[in-house]
Design an enzyme around this catalytic site. Structure first.
Site, PDB file in Angstrom:
ATOM      1  N   GLY A   1       0.855  -1.175   0.000  1.00 31.13           N
ATOM      2  CA  GLY A   1       0.000   0.000   0.000  1.00 31.13           C
ATOM      3  C   GLY A   1       0.889   1.222   0.000  1.00 31.13           C
TER       4      GLY A   1
ATOM      5  N   ASP B   1      -1.519   4.287  -6.491  1.00 32.41           N
ATOM      6  CA  ASP B   1      -0.098   4.213  -6.135  1.00 32.41           C
ATOM      7  C   ASP B   1       0.704   5.359  -6.719  1.00 32.41           C
ATOM      8  OD1 ASP B   1       0.843   1.375  -4.804  1.00 32.41           O
ATOM      9  OD2 ASP B   1      -1.073   1.234  -5.848  1.00 32.41           O
TER      10      ASP B   1
ATOM     11  N   LYS C   1      -3.392  -1.011  -8.517  1.00 30.83           N
ATOM     12  CA  LYS C   1      -3.252  -2.466  -8.609  1.00 30.83           C
ATOM     13  C   LYS C   1      -3.843  -2.996  -9.913  1.00 30.83           C
ATOM     14  CE  LYS C   1      -1.482  -4.433  -6.262  1.00 30.83           C
ATOM     15  NZ  LYS C   1      -0.036  -4.777  -6.353  1.00 30.83           N
TER      16      LYS C   1
END
Length: 318
Positions: A47, A219, A230
């Protein structure tokens, strides 16, 4: 808040080993920056915001041990190529070192600021949702992926605590199963109604009118609002667009990369094919077959309804 991914103890860092969830809750004790780097690389912690916080503490451990700060910086930086919070946090720590600031206090500030940003994003995002809502989410974007509370899952958590009737469709998120292993685990702890689905079920649920919105994390976000997240996120954005379903991205401003204009410029991590060919330590594909494992994909700004940050709601393209 019942979930925490890491804890700093002054001269050591404790990490909840996310690879072993939900079967076991095991904490690892790390005392060197090299251990921190390995933990980030090997998905003990994951994460983007959590990676940034943990890397900051890793920098503290390395510099305090007398290691060359450049070596510490480069070692930690080279663990994961896509998560921008990693680079943002390390650059901030390097700047603090050059300015003679207390490094431990700086790392603690990074953690505290991320938690406050998550709480603020949760409130802002929850206010966008109707009183009854069926949300589809991908990967894990909760307290496990941040300093606490979460980004996309933080919005869901906030809506739940505001008294809204929330139901969550949890993408399993192959190949690492962050959805079925981690997001479902967090939702259970918060007593939030949910069901786990295979990734390939999402489109059919949308066609049946069972999804009111999609909420995901990020991200890295480019200057125009393209989002790396993801693998599988891009496909969800296309499906949501076809079915006229709002598609929200939730991320702190530390995830925005001012050096990258468009999505195609984002470096995409390619992980081991073994993570695709096995599941939970069990081989599920022929040993002689090859596999491709991109850990992330890029969702174009045009597919995104809004990006929710701690400073407000942005409408891409930016």
């Amino acid at each position: 808040m019942k979930v925490k991914a890491f804890e700093w103890k002054g001269d050591r860092l404790f990490l909840l080993d996310q690879r072993r969830l939900p079967q076991e809750e095991v904490w690892l004790e790390l005392t060197t920056y090299k251990q921190v780097a390995e933990a980030i690389k090997n998905m003990v912690v994951r994460g983007a915001p959590a990676i940034g916080c943990v890397a900051a503490y890793g920098f503290v451990l390395g510099v305090k041990s007398g290691e060359d700060h450049t070596v510490v910086y480069e070692t930690l930086k080279n663990t994961r190529p896509t998560a921008y919070n990693l680079f943002w946090a390390l650059d901030r720590m390097l700047k603090a070192l050059k300015e003679g600031k207390d490094l431990e206090k700086e790392a603690i500030s990074i953690e505290e600021e991320d938690l406050q940003a998550n709480m603020r994003m949760g409130q802002i995002g929850a206010e966008l949702l109707p009183d009854r809502v069926r949300i589809l989410t991908h990967c894990n974007t909760g307290a496990l992926a941040t300093a606490g509370w979460g980004t996309a899952l933080g919005v869901i958590r906030s809506a739940h605590y505001m008294g809204k009737e929330v139901f969550v469709w949890v993408d399993e998120t192959r190949p690492y199963l962050q959805g079925s292993r981690l997001t479902a685990w967090e939702l259970l702890k918060e007593d939030i109604p949910h069901k786990i689905i295979t990734d390939s079920t999402a489109g059919f649920l949308m066609a049946k009118g069972l999804v009111d919105c999609v909420i995901v994390g990020a991200d890295r976000i480019t200057k125009r609002g393209d989002v790396a997240n993801k693998i599988g996120t891009y496909s969800l954005s296309v499906l949501a667009k076809v079915h006229g379903i709002p598609f929200y991205v939730v991320a702190p401003t530390s995830t925005f990369d001012p050096n990258i204009a468009e999505g195609w410029q984002i470096p995409i991590e390619e992980r081991s094919e073994d993570e695709v060919k096995s599941c939970g330590g069990c081989q599920i594909a022929p040993k002689g077959s090859q596999a491709l494992h991109y850990a992330f994909d890029v969702t174009p700004a045009e597919n995104i309804t809004a990006i929710i940050t701690e400073k407000g709601v942005l409408k891409p393209p930016l």
